[in-house]
Design an enzyme around this catalytic site. Structure first.
Site, mmCIF file in Angstrom:
data_model
loop_
_atom_site.group_PDB
_atom_site.id
_atom_site.type_symbol
_atom_site.label_atom_id
_atom_site.label_comp_id
_atom_site.label_asym_id
_atom_site.label_seq_id
_atom_site.Cartn_x
_atom_site.Cartn_y
_atom_site.Cartn_z
ATOM 1 N N CYS A 107 0.755 -1.186 0.217
ATOM 2 C CA CYS A 107 -0.168 0.106 -0.013
ATOM 3 C C CYS A 107 0.945 1.291 0.195
ATOM 4 O O CYS A 107 1.655 1.472 1.194
ATOM 5 C CB CYS A 107 -0.817 -0.047 1.141
ATOM 6 S SG CYS A 107 -1.701 1.505 1.389
ATOM 7 N N CYS A 113 -0.362 4.056 2.457
ATOM 8 C CA CYS A 113 -0.649 4.220 3.756
ATOM 9 C C CYS A 113 -0.155 2.874 4.151
ATOM 10 O O CYS A 113 0.981 2.459 4.093
ATOM 11 C CB CYS A 113 -1.965 4.345 4.278
ATOM 12 S SG CYS A 113 -3.495 3.979 3.395
ATOM 13 N N SER A 114 -1.192 2.140 4.704
ATOM 14 C CA SER A 114 -0.930 0.800 5.184
ATOM 15 C C SER A 114 -1.965 -0.223 5.060
ATOM 16 O O SER A 114 -2.291 -1.139 6.061
ATOM 17 C CB SER A 114 -0.258 0.567 6.763
ATOM 18 O OG SER A 114 -1.139 1.208 7.382
ATOM 19 N N CYS A 115 -2.822 -0.076 4.077
ATOM 20 C CA CYS A 115 -4.098 -0.919 3.816
ATOM 21 C C CYS A 115 -3.587 -2.374 3.897
ATOM 22 O O CYS A 115 -2.508 -2.790 3.212
ATOM 23 C CB CYS A 115 -4.706 -0.450 2.624
ATOM 24 S SG CYS A 115 -5.348 1.071 2.503
#
Lengths: 212, 84
Positions: free
Chosen positions: A117, A120-122
């Site tokens: 991702c 962000c950090s999906c």
């Protein structure tokens, strides 16, 4: 340590103080605390409800994802469902359906998939638990998308030149899970045994499933 | 399809590195409330069509060091896409 710091003398002495690491009251952390306290004061939530949610979040683990993969390896019909409608396939195993649409991408002898991702950090938390720190690092997020083969090699994963590397940027509303290839020599293995070979990193796509 | 080369301020889910690049639609993902609106507590309606678009790595990075067939797939909202 000071010069006079000698354990063999056996006299009581102080070790140098290491600062506590629990004082990171950043701006956003203060905001979170303020908001949480207001919501509790207004009885919109309770401290116990917040605690239970955090506990549930911490308790999720890649074991659920591994179950899904092991079932797909042993049941072609289930694999088909998983690739067509992954949320329904999770539900069919009695797992959470997930809040986001899940897309499962299949590794084959021609394609190796890997998830990142960049924004962000999906991450498919409902199947894998919390993402590892490196998954959230700027290094992984920026380099996996433009130098995937190098980054994979750093994970010990060498993808042959005739296999396509397909990066999936989880940049909006979907979540992704890699269906790794079933390791050779596991033909007579049970679903439970197979699940042991399915690691978190294999489902992100930075490694292959473990060898038996 | 080509991704619009625009630089609006706000909560945009279209990464910089893909703006202005061309790829092919891999699948239609459904319609979703517009995240650019949701981020500001607006309803984000009407829902926007979301597509997965597949790009050739060699078309994105000038010095890409992988193989020719390597790709990256991203989710792009319809209002970010123009026909190539």
């Amino acid at each position: 340590m000071t010069e006079r710091h000698q354990h063999e003398q056996g006299v009581p002495h102080r070790h140098p103080l290491r600062p506590d690491q629990d004082d990171t009251l950043t701006y956003w952390r203060a905001m979170e605390i303020a908001l949480r306290e207001l919501l509790i004061e207004k009885r919109l939530t309770s401290a116990d409800e917040v605690r239970r949610e955090v506990e549930a979040m911490d308790n999720r683990s890649p074991v659920d994802g591994a179950r899904v993969v092991a079932r797909a390896w042993t049941d072609p019909q289930y694999q088909q469902l998983l690739l067509m409608d992954a949320n329904a396939a999770c539900e069919a195993l009695g797992l959470e359906r997930g809040l986001y649409k899940l897309i499962v991408v299949e590794n084959t002898d021609q394609v190796h998939n890997v998830v990142v991702c960049t924004l962000c950090s999906c991450y498919p938390r409902f199947l894998l638990g919390l993402p590892p720190d490196w998954y959230k690092s700027r290094n992984y997020r920026s380099r996996m998308v433009n130098s995937p083969r190098e980054v994979l090699r750093e994970f010990g994963t060498v993808v042959p030149d005739d296999v396509v590397v397909r990066v999936h940027d989880s940049n909006a509303d979907m979540r992704y899970l890699v269906l790794p290839r079933r390791p050779a020599g596991t033909d007579d293995w049970s679903e439970e045994q197979l699940a042991e070979l399915v690691t978190r990193d294999a489902m992100i796509g930075v490694t292959f499933a473990a060898e038996p | 399809m080509t991704v619009r080369q625009a630089y609006p301020i706000g909560h945009v889910r279209t990464p910089y590195y893909i703006r202005g690049k061309s790829g092919v639609i891999e699948r239609f993902c459904g319609t979703y409330a517009n995240p650019e609106e949701l981020a500001y507590a607006r309803p984000g309606l009407p829902k926007q069509p979301l597509y997965r678009v597949r790009f050739r790595q060699a078309d994105i990075w000038r010095d890409y060091r992988g193989q020719d067939g390597d790709t990256v797939d991203l989710e792009i909202y319809q209002h970010w896409l123009e026909s190539a």
